[in-house]
Design an enzyme around this catalytic site. Structure first.
Site, PDB file in Angstrom:
ATOM      1  N   SER A 283      75.705 -16.530  36.477  1.00 55.68           N
ATOM      2  CA  SER A 283      74.280 -16.788  36.577  1.00 55.68           C
ATOM      3  C   SER A 283      73.577 -15.651  37.359  1.00 55.68           C
ATOM      4  O   SER A 283      74.085 -15.168  38.368  1.00 55.68           O
ATOM      5  CB  SER A 283      74.175 -18.149  37.264  1.00 55.68           C
ATOM      6  OG  SER A 283      72.932 -18.368  37.718  1.00 55.68           O
ATOM      7  N   CYS A 285      73.033 -12.579  36.218  1.00 54.12           N
ATOM      8  CA  CYS A 285      73.622 -11.261  35.954  1.00 54.12           C
ATOM      9  C   CYS A 285      73.223 -10.702  34.595  1.00 54.12           C
ATOM     10  O   CYS A 285      73.872  -9.801  34.075  1.00 54.12           O
ATOM     11  CB  CYS A 285      75.142 -11.323  36.061  1.00 54.12           C
ATOM     12  SG  CYS A 285      75.710 -11.686  37.727  1.00 54.12           S
ATOM     13  N   LYS A 287      72.686 -12.522  31.551  1.00 54.03           N
ATOM     14  CA  LYS A 287      73.207 -13.163  30.339  1.00 54.03           C
ATOM     15  C   LYS A 287      72.103 -13.425  29.316  1.00 54.03           C
ATOM     16  O   LYS A 287      72.195 -13.019  28.156  1.00 54.03           O
ATOM     17  CB  LYS A 287      73.900 -14.477  30.718  1.00 54.03           C
ATOM     18  CG  LYS A 287      74.626 -15.144  29.564  1.00 54.03           C
ATOM     19  CD  LYS A 287      75.308 -16.429  30.034  1.00 54.03           C
ATOM     20  CE  LYS A 287      76.105 -17.072  28.920  1.00 54.03           C
ATOM     21  NZ  LYS A 287      76.628 -18.394  29.316  1.00 54.03           N
TER      22      LYS A 287
HETATM   23  C1  SPV Z   1      74.761 -22.458  34.135  1.00 49.81           C
HETATM   24  O1  SPV Z   1      74.621 -22.636  35.341  1.00 49.81           O
HETATM   25  O2  SPV Z   1      75.687 -21.783  33.655  1.00 49.81           O
HETATM   26  C2  SPV Z   1      73.794 -23.054  33.196  1.00 49.81           C
HETATM   27  C3  SPV Z   1      72.895 -24.084  33.668  1.00 49.81           C
HETATM   28  O3  SPV Z   1      73.816 -22.729  32.040  1.00 49.81           O
HETATM   29  S1  SPV Z   1      73.701 -25.605  33.863  1.00 49.81           S
HETATM   30  O4  SPV Z   1      73.329 -26.452  32.753  1.00 49.81           O
HETATM   31  O5  SPV Z   1      73.252 -26.144  35.097  1.00 49.81           O
HETATM   32  O6  SPV Z   1      75.125 -25.385  33.866  1.00 49.81           O
HETATM   33 MN    MN Z   2      75.734 -21.764  31.539  1.00 48.07          MN
END
Ligand code: SPV
Ligand code: MN
Length: 635
Positions: A283, A285, A287
């Protein structure tokens, strides 16, 4: 758990209507009837409503969200706002709860030290006790979805029971309807199931009251997840990160892979071909911005299933059909596609942003921050603090939007293809200010698995805690890997080696800084790295072989930067960005060695690559008598 009633008996108590019972019976599946009656008995909802794929049933969910206040309508048509639990900046339900998400492990079974576990019997006892009566006064929805395209070998059916209309509504946007697909199961128990309850609610809009009793327990033995006392989608939506964990377990006991991957279709200019790429980034980085590169098309942004296909390629599908995206920093300049999508009328749920005069506002939206409004902390004014004196921002940094991929103007035509798409390349990346070059191609499949396994991301000024601390997350998947890491890596190795056309693997780093502490690359430079990677999968460009992998030659990048960004990419920039920073690379390998030593059964290929690479880097340093080796030194 004792099943004291069967579904028929609930008819007399008015919990279940004849119409709903008929909908369940039409599936002809005793497992579904058993699960539904077991959890009615335990969770004690006021009423149970079975939702099929019909427009009428789905509209019921949408309307009820508004009626009970889990969502409110905004000024723009189709837009709604939902809030997750918030008490203070450190006690809230605005993100995934890693601490209370545990895998139930039967006695005597091995689990990695990396996995958060609890003894299965103890964990079940605990969570079932918490769930006893958790739906009292609530309506429980019974929903059927299909993870993956319909009529596809890839797909896994999923049953969801939830007392949150927001959860059910989000799943309508994010997943394909599956009631009709369940009929094709012909009575089998080959599906995942998820029981979710927001638990006792408080306030208006209603939020989960007992966050201390939030539990998300993953039961691999029964292919189910029990989740209670939460609303945030990463904790509550069975089909998202809860199903990801079950699917990783299933895949690794079969012969396929489940990954935390986006799926991108690259359209190189002037070529008659397109190529599909997946990628994993922790997260924050890059994506989403890689999945949404300008001029390219998207199949998915979060989770993919991969299978060896008859044409010799690995094929990949998006198990979702929507995006639950971070809204922070979405603005017309940096993310024009998402901006256009979320600022025009369509079915769309915002969560945890500020609402001012019916319009959502978020961090980094490029507009002036309103002085007041309504947010996850209720009435908000600039400077508002929580009871610990911590300032409350106008929108949460993890605020989100939920929208269908088909609503994006860069949706790829193969989004719903039941055969998936052939995978040409895989991109891995982290956040790294001082070590890795912007892009390299791994020397072979194992070498690529190695780079994926040693992804690290540095904490930034925006995250809690000390800046610059590196967190390791194999394949950006650490939070979801529920099989021993050694087994996970071995299966990766085996999967790639079983393919006739193995995808090439690339390691990227968008965050490299120069000696002056400034980033060396612009936000859009990643388009050039991906175009180069795509070309490499078709033999278009030559490359320089180094111990860390193949790196681009300057002339190719110069041409790509000119063509795609109209930028002059100088040799000076190239040398600074693509020099091997041997000391930093060796330090990274030393860190990784320490972390991986805590895991037993890490496959030999991993250690061989690590030791060999470290030796080569040490020798390079000695041979050249300097710490930074220019790419030109390899020519
Ligand atoms: C992640 O944190 O990798 C997400 C959001 O895609 S969650 O749905 O909170 O996992
Ligand atoms: Mn995710």
């Amino acid at each position: 758990m004792n099943v004291s009633k069967n579904l028929m008996e609930y008819l007399e108590t008015e919990v279940l209507s004849k119409e709903c019972l008929d909908k369940i019976n039409a599936l002809n599946n005793e497992h579904i009837s058993r699960i539904v009656s077991e959890f009615i008995e335990l969770c004690k909802p006021l009423k149970v409503k079975v939702i099929t794929d019909s427009a009428k049933d789905i509209e019921y969910v949408r309307n009820k969200c508004i009626e009970i206040g889990e969502e409110s309508k905004l000024k723009m048509d189709g837009h709604t706002i939902h809030y997750d639990g918030f008490f203070t900046m450190s006690n809230h339900d605005q993100a995934r709860d890693k601490q209370n998400t545990r895998v139930l492990v039967p006695k005597g079974e091995y689990a990695s030290p990396w996995i958060n576990t609890i003894d299965r019997e103890e964990g079940l006892k605990e969570v079932l006790e918490i769930m006893d009566g958790c739906m009292e006064g609530h309506e429980c929805l019974v929903r059927f979805f299909c993870l993956g395209p319909k009529n596809s070998k890839f797909s896994i059916l999923s049953l969801q029971l939830t007392d949150s209309f927001y959860v059910a509504h989000s799943e309508d946007i994010l997943y394909r309807a599956g009631y009709e697909e369940f009929k094709k199961l012909k009575g089998s128990d080959d599906f995942f199931y998820f029981i979710h309850s927001s638990g006792e609610l408080t306030g208006d809009p209603p939020i989960t009251k007992n966050l201390k009793k939030r539990r998300i327990y993953v039961d691999l033995k029964e292919n189910r997840v029990l989740s209670v006392n939460n609303q945030y989608a990463g904790n509550s939506l069975g089909l998202k990160k809860l199903a990801l964990r079950l699917a990783i377990h299933k895949a690794h006991n079969e012969d396929w892979l489940t990954e935390h991957y986006f799926i991108l279709c690259v359209h190189p200019k002037g070529k008659e071909r397109v190529s599909y790429f997946s990628g994993a980034y922790p997260s924050g980085c890059g994506k989403t911005s890689t999945a949404m590169l300008p001029g390219q098309t998207i199949i998915g942004d979060d989770i993919a299933y991969l299978r060896k296909w008859t044409d010799g390629y690995a094929h990949v599908v998006n198990i979702e059909q929507g995006v639950f995206g971070i809204i922070k920093d979405v603005n017309p300049k940096d993310d024009p596609i998402i901006w256009d999508t979320i600022t025009t009328p369509k079915e769309l749920i915002f969560s945890n942003v500020l609402i001012k005069d019916g319009t959502p506002c978020w961090i980094g939206d490029g507009r002036q921050i309103p002085k007041n409004g309504f947010n996850f902390s209720r009435d908000w004014i600039k400077g508002k603090t929580d009871e610990n004196g911590v300032e409350i921002p106008h929108a949460h940094p993890n605020a989100r939007y939920t929208v269908r991929i088909e609503e994006l103007n860069n949706a790829d035509e193969n989004l719903h293809n039941p055969d998936g798409v052939p995978l040409h390349g895989i991109l891995y990346g982290g956040r790294d200010s001082d070590t890795q070059v912007p892009i390299l191609e791994s020397l072979n499949w194992e070498h690529g698995v190695f780079w994926g396994a040693i992804i690290e991301s540095e904490t930034t000024a925006q995250t809690l805690g000390k800046e610059g601390v590196r967190k390791s997350s194999p394949m950006a998947n650490l939070d979801f890997i529920v099989v021993p890491l050694g087994k996970y890596l071995k299966n990766h190795q085996k999967f790639g080696n079983s393919l006739k056309y193995c995808p090439k693997v690339f390691s990227t780093n968008y965050f490299l800084k120069g000696k002056d502490g400034n980033y060396l690359n612009g936000m859009l430079d990643k388009l050039c790295w991906v175009i180069w990677a795509e070309g490499r999968t078709h033999g278009d460009y030559s490359a320089i072989k180094t111990p860390i992998g193949f790196i681009p030659v300057h002339d190719d990048l110069k041409m790509i930067f000119k063509e795609y960004l109209d930028k002059d990419y100088s040799e000076k920039e190239y040398v600074e960005q693509f020099s091997l920073r041997t000391i930093h690379l060796i330090e990274k390998l030393n860190r990784i060695e320490e972390i991986y030593k805590t895991e037993s059964n890490v496959p030999d290929f991993f250690w061989n690559i690590l030791y060999d690479l470290r030796d080569k880097l040490r020798n390079l340093k000695i041979k050249h008598g300097k710490e930074e080796i220019s790419p030109l030194d390899f020519l």
